[in-house]
Design a protein around this motif. Structure first.
Motif, PDB file in Angstrom:
ATOM      1  N   ALA A 275      -8.439 -16.291  39.570  1.00  0.00           N
ATOM      2  CA  ALA A 275      -9.023 -15.985  40.884  1.00  0.00           C
ATOM      3  C   ALA A 275     -10.538 -16.138  40.876  1.00  0.00           C
ATOM      4  O   ALA A 275     -11.183 -15.912  41.911  1.00  0.00           O
ATOM      5  CB  ALA A 275      -8.645 -14.563  41.298  1.00  0.00           C
ATOM      6  N   GLY A 276     -11.093 -16.508  39.719  1.00  0.00           N
ATOM      7  CA  GLY A 276     -12.526 -16.759  39.622  1.00  0.00           C
ATOM      8  C   GLY A 276     -13.366 -15.518  39.468  1.00  0.00           C
ATOM      9  O   GLY A 276     -14.583 -15.552  39.674  1.00  0.00           O
ATOM     10  N   LEU A 277     -12.753 -14.388  39.084  1.00  0.00           N
ATOM     11  CA  LEU A 277     -13.476 -13.121  38.987  1.00  0.00           C
ATOM     12  C   LEU A 277     -14.185 -12.972  37.652  1.00  0.00           C
ATOM     13  O   LEU A 277     -13.715 -13.446  36.616  1.00  0.00           O
ATOM     14  CB  LEU A 277     -12.505 -11.950  39.142  1.00  0.00           C
ATOM     15  CG  LEU A 277     -11.918 -11.716  40.534  1.00  0.00           C
ATOM     16  CD1 LEU A 277     -10.737 -10.764  40.456  1.00  0.00           C
ATOM     17  CD2 LEU A 277     -12.988 -11.169  41.476  1.00  0.00           C
ATOM     18  N   GLN A 278     -15.323 -12.280  37.676  1.00  0.00           N
ATOM     19  CA  GLN A 278     -15.918 -11.764  36.454  1.00  0.00           C
ATOM     20  C   GLN A 278     -15.079 -10.569  36.017  1.00  0.00           C
ATOM     21  O   GLN A 278     -14.619  -9.781  36.852  1.00  0.00           O
ATOM     22  CB  GLN A 278     -17.362 -11.323  36.688  1.00  0.00           C
ATOM     23  CG  GLN A 278     -18.354 -12.454  36.837  1.00  0.00           C
ATOM     24  CD  GLN A 278     -18.760 -13.062  35.488  1.00  0.00           C
ATOM     25  OE1 GLN A 278     -18.429 -12.534  34.431  1.00  0.00           O
ATOM     26  NE2 GLN A 278     -19.461 -14.191  35.538  1.00  0.00           N
ATOM     27  N   CYS A 279     -14.875 -10.419  34.710  1.00  0.00           N
ATOM     28  CA  CYS A 279     -14.026  -9.351  34.181  1.00  0.00           C
ATOM     29  C   CYS A 279     -14.798  -8.547  33.151  1.00  0.00           C
ATOM     30  O   CYS A 279     -15.417  -9.122  32.238  1.00  0.00           O
ATOM     31  CB  CYS A 279     -12.775  -9.934  33.524  1.00  0.00           C
ATOM     32  SG  CYS A 279     -11.821 -11.058  34.588  1.00  0.00           S
ATOM     33  N   VAL A 280     -14.788  -7.233  33.292  1.00  0.00           N
ATOM     34  CA  VAL A 280     -15.394  -6.336  32.307  1.00  0.00           C
ATOM     35  C   VAL A 280     -14.247  -5.577  31.666  1.00  0.00           C
ATOM     36  O   VAL A 280     -13.535  -4.825  32.339  1.00  0.00           O
ATOM     37  CB  VAL A 280     -16.403  -5.382  32.963  1.00  0.00           C
ATOM     38  CG1 VAL A 280     -16.972  -4.409  31.936  1.00  0.00           C
ATOM     39  CG2 VAL A 280     -17.546  -6.180  33.615  1.00  0.00           C
ATOM     40  N   VAL A 281     -14.062  -5.779  30.346  1.00  0.00           N
ATOM     41  CA  VAL A 281     -12.861  -5.281  29.673  1.00  0.00           C
ATOM     42  C   VAL A 281     -13.229  -4.610  28.350  1.00  0.00           C
ATOM     43  O   VAL A 281     -14.324  -4.804  27.813  1.00  0.00           O
ATOM     44  CB  VAL A 281     -11.851  -6.425  29.427  1.00  0.00           C
ATOM     45  CG1 VAL A 281     -11.622  -7.244  30.691  1.00  0.00           C
ATOM     46  CG2 VAL A 281     -12.308  -7.339  28.289  1.00  0.00           C
ATOM     47  N   ALA A 282     -12.279  -3.841  27.819  1.00  0.00           N
ATOM     48  CA  ALA A 282     -12.487  -3.174  26.538  1.00  0.00           C
ATOM     49  C   ALA A 282     -12.462  -4.182  25.395  1.00  0.00           C
ATOM     50  O   ALA A 282     -11.708  -5.168  25.433  1.00  0.00           O
ATOM     51  CB  ALA A 282     -11.414  -2.113  26.324  1.00  0.00           C
ATOM     52  N   ASP A 283     -13.265  -3.922  24.370  1.00  0.00           N
ATOM     53  CA  ASP A 283     -13.284  -4.834  23.226  1.00  0.00           C
ATOM     54  C   ASP A 283     -12.074  -4.656  22.315  1.00  0.00           C
ATOM     55  O   ASP A 283     -11.974  -5.306  21.276  1.00  0.00           O
ATOM     56  CB  ASP A 283     -14.586  -4.689  22.438  1.00  0.00           C
ATOM     57  CG  ASP A 283     -14.736  -3.329  21.764  1.00  0.00           C
ATOM     58  OD1 ASP A 283     -13.871  -2.450  21.973  1.00  0.00           O
ATOM     59  OD2 ASP A 283     -15.732  -3.124  21.041  1.00  0.00           O
TER      60      ASP A 283
END
Length: 349
Positions: A275-283
């Motif tokens: 969807a073209g989103l920036q994603c902030v995720v756990a390492d």
């Protein structure tokens, strides 16, 4: 993941039947039946129920000798299924790993027992990522190239960003120009919703109009709603429940947040990138999940304020990632053909 592949299969050549371990109707049951699949319901796999489960499992395969391939997706418990399939002389038995860690809990002894049963039962080894393969099957098989990584592919065209769709769904949800953070996942311990709410609370300290869309259901949903209310976030958090329009909902989002305690390679993270989103995720999530360069990894040891900083400093511009995902093998239109050819190769038929 299975449904993404199943929908794209040439079902005149390959048909999926599903063995499930619940009596209640699942979200995809009616669609499976409409596509010609059959659903077989088994007892739950749990301590104290093993003897009955093994008996029913053996009986099933004895009475269904027509299957040539059994593809099991239940991690350690795949060993039980594939042992029964092996005893029934089913030649091709695929164990598929979808996780990279489960931590230590009261179920650990039973998981170790299941891993012991797993030994020598599969004829083929699959995983959603290299890390997931190493976790379930051990490093030796990975080094020997015995583990096939089958990407958690999605229908890329369905998720491609569309400005008109974005306007429409935001109007439908009553969303103005505010920042919209999205999360999609079952409400269970793995998805770490308590910490997610803490992160979002920190976001609202700097951006009071921010909105959090939470999609999914599960045992912990009520407690997470209560926590959001206690933190004064009642007007900032929308609990949307289980939805069938994920590709549309993602158009309404500006950023995808995913602080899971553990994962394999989550399909929803591929969808968010599609969807073209920036994603902030756990390492804790494998770096293999960053297929497009739009994933930022943050330690769960960092404070909610640090997570909020990453979110507030991110770009919210959607990107067209369709070609990149297709080239890297994350489009079901391509990968379903590969899986079908794998099932149809001479050694399996």
């Amino acid at each position: 993941m299975l449904m993404n592949y199943y929908r794209q299969m040439d079902r005149s050549q390959i048909q999926f039947d599903f063995m499930v371990h619940r009596n209640a109707e699942g979200h995809y049951d009616q669609e499976i039946l409409s596509l010609g699949g059959r659903i077989y319901r088994m007892p739950q796999i749990r301590p104290g129920n093993y003897r009955r489960y093994f008996k029913v499992l053996n009986h099933f395969f004895e009475n269904h000798p027509n299957y040539r391939v059994v593809h099991s997706h239940i991690n350690e418990n795949s060993g039980f299924v594939l042992r029964a399939a092996k005893q029934a002389n089913i030649p091709y038995r695929i164990a598929h790993s979808h996780l990279s860690d489960l931590g230590i809990d009261l179920k650990l002894p039973f998981r170790l027992y299941a891993r012991h049963i797993m030994k020598d039962q599969p004829s083929e080894y699959f995983a959603c990522s290299e890390k997931a393969g190493q976790w379930l099957f051990g490093g030796k098989k990975s080094v020997a190239n015995e583990v096939t990584v089958l990407n958690n592919a999605v229908n890329v065209a369905e998720f491609k960003y569309d400005e008109e769709v974005r306007k429409s769904i935001r109007n439908e949800l009553g969303i103005g120009d505010q920042l919209v953070i999205g999360h999609i996942g079952r409400f269970n311990k793995q998805k770490n919703h308590k910490y997610l709410i803490d992160i979002f609370k920190a976001v609202t300290e700097s951006c009071p109009q921010a909105l959090l869309l939470m999609v999914g259901d599960g045992d912990l949903r009520a407690s997470i709603q209560k926590k959001a209310d206690q933190l004064g976030l009642s007007n900032n958090v929308r609990f949307l429940g289980v939805r069938s329009d994920i590709s549309v909902l993602m158009q309404a989002m500006d950023l995808f947040l995913f602080p899971s305690l553990f994962e394999g390679l989550p399909v929803v993270l591929v969808e968010a990138q599609a969807a073209g989103l920036q994603c902030v995720v756990a390492d804790t999530i494998t770096k293999e999940s960053d297929v497009t360069g739009r994933v930022q990894f943050v330690s769960l040891n960092e404070s909610p304020d640090k997570w909020a900083q990453r979110i507030l400093n991110a770009s919210y511009e959607h990107a067209d990632t369709s070609e990149l995902l297709s080239v890297k093998g994350y489009d079901t239109q391509t990968m379903s053909k590969w899986l079908m050819s794998y099932y149809l190769q001479p050694k399996l038929i």
